[in-house]
Write an enzyme that holds these catalytic residues in place. Structure first.
Site, mmCIF file in Angstrom:
data_model
loop_
_atom_site.group_PDB
_atom_site.id
_atom_site.type_symbol
_atom_site.label_atom_id
_atom_site.label_comp_id
_atom_site.label_asym_id
_atom_site.label_seq_id
_atom_site.Cartn_x
_atom_site.Cartn_y
_atom_site.Cartn_z
ATOM 1 N N TYR A 1 -1.073 -1.082 10.121
ATOM 2 C CA TYR A 1 -1.283 -1.466 9.241
ATOM 3 C C TYR A 1 -0.279 -0.884 8.462
ATOM 4 C CZ TYR A 1 -3.686 -1.776 5.058
ATOM 5 O OH TYR A 1 -4.078 -2.075 3.397
ATOM 6 N N LYS B 1 2.271 -3.300 5.614
ATOM 7 C CA LYS B 1 2.674 -2.634 5.065
ATOM 8 C C LYS B 1 4.287 -2.054 4.208
ATOM 9 C CE LYS B 1 -1.206 -4.161 2.729
ATOM 10 N NZ LYS B 1 -1.641 -5.058 2.201
ATOM 11 N N SER C 1 0.975 -1.234 0.191
ATOM 12 C CA SER C 1 -0.322 0.231 0.093
ATOM 13 C C SER C 1 0.992 1.496 -0.275
ATOM 14 C CB SER C 1 -0.962 -0.136 1.375
ATOM 15 O OG SER C 1 -1.324 1.357 1.090
#
Length: 273
Positions: free
Chosen positions: A177, A181, A164
């Site tokens: 998160y 990534k 991401s």
């Protein structure tokens, strides 16, 4: 007449290249995790339209059945199964089923991810970190470890991790998160040289804000969307197909000299680690 002949030959060459591109993955078997909607489904479609037999999966059987029916309607060779990539027995069953039913594995697209936390990173718990790292990072590596022997038997293969833009620029309230990534960027670089001797390429895509169910909390908020658009060169949010095509390219022979790289699919958003 010569001009007409020239135009006909040019048209033939272009059409021929397009036909070759459409079947550039014929005979190959691709596992795509979390592939019943969003980027995963778009990747399965892009791989399937290029001739690959795709194996789609998600945790819910009804979602798998729906995706299989959709892909079959598009004349794509597809097999579907339930799989929670966070569970060892599910990962093993996914790979074993693929080998048994499809004959082997040539491509792995590791797309599954979770984000059970939204808020100040200092408020995140050990349980949050365990779940995010288990699914978003560890499962990607362990799936790769499972498929590599099967890829080696077929003379090589391709692995693509879905990271991401948050891996480059951590997003507010998405700290754990974002870190997971970023870890995928490092995993790509670490695996690529080790697997190159087996003719297995390892790459990564880092999407920006893509209109998927997973990111709906971002793109359904008009104020947030307008702020994001200020950072974009292409003034629209991305669609899953924008990422699926890049994944299919990285899995194809057209990308045979690319490994250890992360391709950002962000509409021009500036992002560098």
């Amino acid at each position: 007449m010569l001009q007409c002949l020239g135009r006909c030959l040019l048209s033939y060459r272009i059409t021929g290249r397009r036909m070759m591109s459409q079947q550039s993955l014929a005979g190959r078997v691709a596992i795509v995790t979390a592939s019943t909607d969003g980027i995963g489904l778009a990747a399965a479609q892009a791989l399937g339209h290029r001739g690959a037999h795709v194996v789609v999966s998600s945790r819910r059987k009804e979602n798998v059945d729906k995706a299989v029916a959709l892909l079959q309607g598009e004349k794509i060779q597809v097999t579907g199964t339930t799989c929670n990539v966070g569970k060892r027995e599910d990962r093993e069953r996914l790979v074993n089923m693929t080998v048994d039913q499809c004959g082997g594995v040539d491509i792995l697209v590791s797309n599954a991810a979770v984000n059970p936390f939204f808020g100040n990173i200092m408020d995140s718990t050990e349980e949050v970190w365990d779940k995010i790292l288990d699914v978003n990072v560890k499962a990607s590596f362990l799936l790769t470890k499972l498929v590599v022997p099967h890829m080696e038997k077929r003379g090589g293969g391709s692995v693509v991790f879905v990271s991401s833009v948050a891996g480059y620029q951590p997003m507010q309230a998405l700290g754990p998160y974002s870190v997971s990534k970023t870890a995928l960027l490092g995993l790509t670089r670490a695996l690529a040289p080790e697997l190159a001797h087996s003719n297995i390429r390892v790459n990564c895509v880092a999407p920006g804000v893509i209109k998927t169910r997973f990111s709906s909390a971002l793109w359904q908020n008009e104020d947030i969307v307008e702020e994001f658009k200020k950072q974009l060169a292409i003034k629209r949010l991305g669609e899953p197909e924008d990422v699926g095509g890049v994944i299919a390219f990285l899995c194809s022979d057209e990308a045979s000299y690319i490994t250890g790289e992360t391709v950002t699919v962000t509409g021009g958003m500036s992002c560098r680690l």
